[in-house]
Design an enzyme around this catalytic site. Sequence first.
Site, mmCIF file in Angstrom:
data_model
loop_
_atom_site.group_PDB
_atom_site.id
_atom_site.type_symbol
_atom_site.label_atom_id
_atom_site.label_comp_id
_atom_site.label_asym_id
_atom_site.label_seq_id
_atom_site.Cartn_x
_atom_site.Cartn_y
_atom_site.Cartn_z
ATOM 1 N N GLY A 68 18.539 33.702 10.848
ATOM 2 C CA GLY A 68 19.080 32.540 10.125
ATOM 3 C C GLY A 68 20.367 32.060 10.782
ATOM 4 O O GLY A 68 21.250 31.510 10.116
ATOM 5 N N TYR A 118 11.312 32.485 -5.441
ATOM 6 C CA TYR A 118 12.433 32.845 -4.556
ATOM 7 C C TYR A 118 13.140 34.094 -5.083
ATOM 8 O O TYR A 118 13.446 35.023 -4.332
ATOM 9 C CB TYR A 118 13.390 31.654 -4.521
ATOM 10 C CG TYR A 118 14.708 31.877 -3.829
ATOM 11 C CD1 TYR A 118 14.814 31.764 -2.449
ATOM 12 C CD2 TYR A 118 15.860 32.162 -4.567
ATOM 13 C CE1 TYR A 118 16.045 31.945 -1.816
ATOM 14 C CE2 TYR A 118 17.086 32.343 -3.943
ATOM 15 C CZ TYR A 118 17.173 32.235 -2.567
ATOM 16 O OH TYR A 118 18.384 32.411 -1.946
ATOM 17 N N PRO A 167 25.910 36.910 -2.529
ATOM 18 C CA PRO A 167 26.966 35.878 -2.581
ATOM 19 C C PRO A 167 26.795 34.904 -3.740
ATOM 20 O O PRO A 167 25.689 34.644 -4.207
ATOM 21 C CB PRO A 167 26.789 35.107 -1.265
ATOM 22 C CG PRO A 167 25.659 35.742 -0.540
ATOM 23 C CD PRO A 167 24.918 36.609 -1.499
ATOM 24 N N THR A 168 27.943 34.335 -4.163
ATOM 25 C CA THR A 168 27.937 33.221 -5.119
ATOM 26 C C THR A 168 27.596 31.935 -4.348
ATOM 27 O O THR A 168 27.194 31.999 -3.195
ATOM 28 C CB THR A 168 29.340 33.064 -5.739
ATOM 29 O OG1 THR A 168 30.265 32.878 -4.667
ATOM 30 C CG2 THR A 168 29.743 34.292 -6.532
ATOM 31 N N ASN A 169 27.816 30.767 -4.965
ATOM 32 C CA ASN A 169 27.537 29.481 -4.289
ATOM 33 C C ASN A 169 28.406 29.363 -3.035
ATOM 34 O O ASN A 169 29.612 29.546 -3.109
ATOM 35 C CB ASN A 169 27.907 28.292 -5.182
ATOM 36 C CG ASN A 169 27.120 28.276 -6.457
ATOM 37 O OD1 ASN A 169 27.035 29.284 -7.150
ATOM 38 N ND2 ASN A 169 26.543 27.145 -6.786
ATOM 39 N N LYS A 210 27.241 11.869 -1.758
ATOM 40 C CA LYS A 210 27.242 10.737 -2.703
ATOM 41 C C LYS A 210 28.592 10.016 -2.676
ATOM 42 O O LYS A 210 28.643 8.790 -2.703
ATOM 43 C CB LYS A 210 26.934 11.230 -4.122
ATOM 44 C CG LYS A 210 25.453 11.533 -4.320
ATOM 45 C CD LYS A 210 25.155 11.910 -5.753
ATOM 46 C CE LYS A 210 23.684 12.211 -5.949
ATOM 47 N NZ LYS A 210 23.377 12.680 -7.288
ATOM 48 N N TRP A 212 25.214 13.971 -11.351
ATOM 49 C CA TRP A 212 24.366 14.514 -12.416
ATOM 50 C C TRP A 212 25.127 15.428 -13.362
ATOM 51 O O TRP A 212 25.968 16.209 -12.930
ATOM 52 C CB TRP A 212 23.214 15.296 -11.796
ATOM 53 C CG TRP A 212 22.103 14.407 -11.297
ATOM 54 C CD1 TRP A 212 22.205 13.076 -10.989
ATOM 55 C CD2 TRP A 212 20.758 14.793 -11.046
ATOM 56 N NE1 TRP A 212 20.992 12.610 -10.559
ATOM 57 C CE2 TRP A 212 20.087 13.636 -10.584
ATOM 58 C CE3 TRP A 212 20.045 15.991 -11.169
ATOM 59 C CZ2 TRP A 212 18.737 13.649 -10.238
ATOM 60 C CZ3 TRP A 212 18.702 16.016 -10.817
ATOM 61 C CH2 TRP A 212 18.054 14.845 -10.368
ATOM 62 N N ARG A 231 31.499 27.151 -11.899
ATOM 63 C CA ARG A 231 30.831 27.904 -10.839
ATOM 64 C C ARG A 231 31.857 28.611 -9.956
ATOM 65 O O ARG A 231 32.969 28.128 -9.772
ATOM 66 C CB ARG A 231 29.996 26.969 -9.941
ATOM 67 C CG ARG A 231 28.814 26.309 -10.623
ATOM 68 C CD ARG A 231 27.681 27.292 -10.909
ATOM 69 N NE ARG A 231 26.542 26.643 -11.552
ATOM 70 C CZ ARG A 231 26.351 26.558 -12.869
ATOM 71 N NH1 ARG A 231 27.233 27.083 -13.701
ATOM 72 N NH2 ARG A 231 25.278 25.960 -13.365
HETATM 73 P P1 NDP Z 1 20.325 27.830 5.341
HETATM 74 O O1 NDP Z 1 19.269 27.167 4.516
HETATM 75 O O2 NDP Z 1 21.497 27.048 5.778
HETATM 76 O O3 NDP Z 1 19.643 28.455 6.634
HETATM 77 C C1 NDP Z 1 18.441 29.155 6.531
HETATM 78 C C2 NDP Z 1 18.202 29.839 7.852
HETATM 79 O O4 NDP Z 1 16.984 30.547 7.764
HETATM 80 C C3 NDP Z 1 18.095 28.855 9.022
HETATM 81 O O5 NDP Z 1 18.790 29.388 10.124
HETATM 82 C C4 NDP Z 1 16.601 28.827 9.305
HETATM 83 O O6 NDP Z 1 16.289 28.640 10.667
HETATM 84 C C5 NDP Z 1 16.217 30.255 8.908
HETATM 85 N N1 NDP Z 1 14.800 30.349 8.618
HETATM 86 C C6 NDP Z 1 14.124 29.781 7.590
HETATM 87 N N2 NDP Z 1 12.811 30.074 7.693
HETATM 88 C C7 NDP Z 1 12.673 30.827 8.822
HETATM 89 C C8 NDP Z 1 11.569 31.414 9.477
HETATM 90 N N3 NDP Z 1 10.303 31.301 9.011
HETATM 91 N N4 NDP Z 1 11.786 32.101 10.631
HETATM 92 C C9 NDP Z 1 13.034 32.209 11.130
HETATM 93 N N5 NDP Z 1 14.127 31.705 10.548
HETATM 94 C C10 NDP Z 1 13.937 31.011 9.410
HETATM 95 O O7 NDP Z 1 20.783 29.133 4.543
HETATM 96 P P2 NDP Z 1 22.265 29.589 4.220
HETATM 97 O O8 NDP Z 1 22.998 29.824 5.484
HETATM 98 O O9 NDP Z 1 22.795 28.691 3.175
HETATM 99 O O10 NDP Z 1 21.985 30.980 3.504
HETATM 100 C C11 NDP Z 1 21.928 32.194 4.224
HETATM 101 C C12 NDP Z 1 21.451 33.279 3.273
HETATM 102 O O11 NDP Z 1 22.359 33.342 2.172
HETATM 103 C C13 NDP Z 1 20.074 32.998 2.688
HETATM 104 O O12 NDP Z 1 19.353 34.214 2.675
HETATM 105 C C14 NDP Z 1 20.349 32.515 1.276
HETATM 106 O O13 NDP Z 1 19.326 32.900 0.403
HETATM 107 C C15 NDP Z 1 21.641 33.233 0.951
HETATM 108 N N6 NDP Z 1 22.479 32.524 -0.022
HETATM 109 C C16 NDP Z 1 22.898 31.240 0.204
HETATM 110 C C17 NDP Z 1 23.697 30.593 -0.733
HETATM 111 C C18 NDP Z 1 24.184 29.183 -0.526
HETATM 112 O O14 NDP Z 1 24.868 28.658 -1.431
HETATM 113 N N7 NDP Z 1 23.897 28.534 0.593
HETATM 114 C C19 NDP Z 1 24.117 31.276 -1.975
HETATM 115 C C20 NDP Z 1 23.658 32.623 -2.075
HETATM 116 C C21 NDP Z 1 22.870 33.209 -1.136
HETATM 117 P P3 NDP Z 1 15.986 27.161 11.301
HETATM 118 O O15 NDP Z 1 17.122 26.285 10.870
HETATM 119 O O16 NDP Z 1 15.972 27.406 12.760
HETATM 120 O O17 NDP Z 1 14.679 26.730 10.719
#
Ligand code: NDP
Length: 306
Positions: free
Chosen positions: A7, A129, A156-158, A180, A194, A201
């Site tokens: 990721g 999820y 993590p939180t938001n 927005k 909204w 939060r």
């Molecule tokens: P993003 O949505 O910004 O990024 C998701 C990442 O996952 C991208 O790098 C994407 O790669 C990768 N990914 C998705 N599907 C695949 C796949 N099939 N194979 C390989 N890579 C994949 O996530 P965040 O950085 O926001 O979040 C990181 C983690 O933290 C996540 O696990 C999320 O659940 C958790 N989290 C996030 C929060 C938030 O507020 N954002 C809050 C709490 C937890 P690519 O772009 O190359 O497709």
Amino acid sequence: MSTLITGGTGLVGAALKSVVQGPSFFASSRSHDLTRPEDVNRLFEEVRPSKVIHLAGMVGGVKANSDYVADFFTNNIYINTNVLHFASLYKVDKLVAVLSTCIYPDDVTYPITEDQLHNGRPHESNFGYAHAKRMLEVQARAYRKQYGCNFITATPTNIFGENDNYHPENSHVIPAIMKKIYEAKQQGGDVELWGSGKPMRQFTYSKDIANILMFLMDNYDEEESINIGNDFEYSINHVANLIADIANFKGDIIWRTDMPEGQHKKPCDMTKLHDLGWNKFTDIFRALECTYRWFEKKYPSLRGLS
Ligand code: NDP
């Protein structure tokens, strides 16, 4: 002695780029689709990591989570199953996997402590999820028990920050408000947001989360997950006003109370993180300002928009 970040192209992945020291590999779904075991095997073969920060996942807002509930479940189960399995096969020294506070049960005692994770159903809107993420915690514990793997999970939180997702239907609250307000300013009108703005939060800057994840890599080896983030609660209204100030937005913010706004509050307990010695967080105004300046510079070439 390389660190693999799954990721690596996402919000938290981008923040880790300025924090991870030594050789590292930031994986993207373009080079390695982690739902496919053969791709994950190839990734571990190529990188041979000693440490893994597992961020990758199918992530989205309320609408996407309910419209594609089966895909959120299956893809995340595949991704997590593959990553932990190959991390064990390739004898990784330490893996930190990321959960989310939105997977806690709907009916909990506040502030939410880590031990309540499996004490009831998650919210119906994201049960695919949430259950997949809960199984990540179960899988990490199972690999610790059977194979002695040092796999830990953090919740993590938001999160907000640079390189967030600005998809109109699929973004989180802060990127949605930023977009927005920016667009209303360009058009010279008011902005409609909204809900009532009253829900509270815990928001944490992505760079703080990145630093905490590296800190846990060296300082936390327990089986139980650990909540991570800023425990101060902000109302959505307060955050929207800060963004409006930063953007120098002169219009009015109109709260659409006929639209959904989620639970009033869902604070998480950060005692474990504080007890480990982590107490420093970026001031919210400064974090929002850095994010907004980055957003302005990039618009409209942003994730989820372009
Ligand atoms: P993003 O949505 O910004 O990024 C998701 C990442 O996952 C991208 O790098 C994407 O790669 C990768 N990914 C998705 N599907 C695949 C796949 N099939 N194979 C390989 N890579 C994949 O996530 P965040 O950085 O926001 O979040 C990181 C983690 O933290 C996540 O696990 C999320 O659940 C958790 N989290 C996030 C929060 C938030 O507020 N954002 C809050 C709490 C937890 P690519 O772009 O190359 O497709």
